[in-house]
Every structure is written in structure tokens, then in C-alpha cells.
Design an enzyme around this catalytic site. Structure first.
Site: not given
Length: 199
Positions: A17, A45, A59, A151
């Protein structure tokens, strides 16, 4: 990369992203044949879930769309909610994503003000661990299958806690056996390739 290695095939094994950073695998030459296998590898992550308000992109780059009062959450409640996401689940992707709906990318439709809710998709969360907890944020690490939107995980986790939330930070720390601490930053990689080509 194509400019740095002229005449060589170049491909990547999964984008990031725009607001995120971390591991991105780039394959060149014959190694581009490995891309399909690398894309299927588990990904890890490290992120921060911000609670109390959310954005249209889920985000930090988005526009705030909703705020909600924070109910008191003790650490065990947060960890219990996290455990509910471990395993195979159906995840609804974010509206701002590259998924095709009616022949168009979802993010293009979202930017045009057209609301489309994508169908849930099967994903696997291998682990979801809480690293630290603040008054309105949770730091965490997650290992997941390809196709997982962190997300969307942040959105759903916040809902489990009775509020809304978004990702304020995200770093991909691993793809398969390739780890962040073994990676090169783009500028360092460019310098290395340029030094090699000048020999």
C-alpha cells in the site's frame, strides 16, 4: 529497476500500500519464474491500529469518515478479540483496493464517489499478536496468507472492540524466508547495481 538493469526482465512478488513500507521482493532475469511461488508465501507485518475514528481508505492517508467514543478496553479483552481472527475467515476487502468490480478497479470507483461493497474473500490469519497497548492504539504483528488486507483486519478488530479504527502505520517484515533485516533499501540497491555495472 528496469533502468538499473537494462535488457533484463524485472518483476515483483506483491505490491505494498502507498502508506506502508517494508519488504518487497524484486526478481530479475530467470528468477522472474519464481514470482508465482513467492506471491503464495506467507507474509508478516508489524502495524499500529488507531482506535476511535476511521478513514475512507482505512489508513492514515485517507479522509476521516467516522468518529466513535472509546469504550474502556483492558489488555485481555484486546487479546481475546485478536484471537477471534486467527484461522481461516471470510474478509471483506476495503473499498480502496485494486480488486476489479464490474470491470473497474475498486479504488477508482471509490474516488469517483461510487460505493461498491466487494464480496468476502477467504484468507488465513496464521497469528495475530499484540505487542503494546496505548490509550487509543494497539501495536501488533500478524502473519497471514496472500490476499489478506491488514487495513480490513484493523477495521474488523476495532469493531470487535466496539469502536472504529484504521492503520496509522504498516511495515511488511517478511515474505516467506525473506526478512526485513536482510533487505536493501532502494537507494542502497541502486548504488550497488551501479557499482557492479561500472566494473
Amino acid at each position: 529497476m528496469k533502468k538499473l538493469i537494462p535488457g533484463s526482465k524485472v518483476g515483483h512478488a506483491g505490491t505494498l500500500d502507498p502508506f506502508a513500507d517494508g519488504v518487497l521482493l524484486v526478481c530479475t532475469g530467470r528468477e522472474t519464474r519464481s514470482i508465482a511461488a513467492l506471491v503464495d508465501a506467507p507474509k508478516e507485518y508489524r502495524g499500529r491500529l488507531r482506535l476511535g475514528f476511521t478513514t475512507d481508505t482505512l489508513d492514515i492517508s485517507g479522509v476521516v469518515t467516522e468518529t466513535r467514543a472509546l469504550a474502556p478496553c483492558d489488555p485481555e479483552q484486546i487479546r481475546t478479540a485478536a484471537r477471534r481472527f486467527v484461522g481461516e475467515l471470510q474478509q471483506v476487502p476495503p473499498s480502496f483496493s485494486a480488486i476489479h468490480v464490474d470491470g473497474q478497479r475498486l479504488y477508482k470507483l471509490a474516488r469517483a464517489g461510487v460505493e461498491k461493497i466487494p464480496a468476502p474473500r477467504p484468507v488465513t490469519i496464521h497469528s495475530l499478536e499484540v505487542l503494546a497497548i496505548g490509550t487509543c492504539w494497539i501495536d501488533f504483528t500478524v502473519c497471514c496468507s496472500k490476499g489478506t488486507y491488514i487495513r480490513a483486519l484493523a477495521r474488523d478488530w476495532a469493531r470487535e472492540l466496539g469502536t472504529v479504527g484504521f492503520l496509522s502505520h504498516l511495515t511488511r517484515t517478511r515474505i516467506g524466508s525473506y526478512r526485513l533485516e536482510e533487505s536493501l533499501e532502494v537507494t542502497a540497491l541502486a548504488q550497488y547495481l551501479q557499482s557492479e555495472s561500472s566494473r
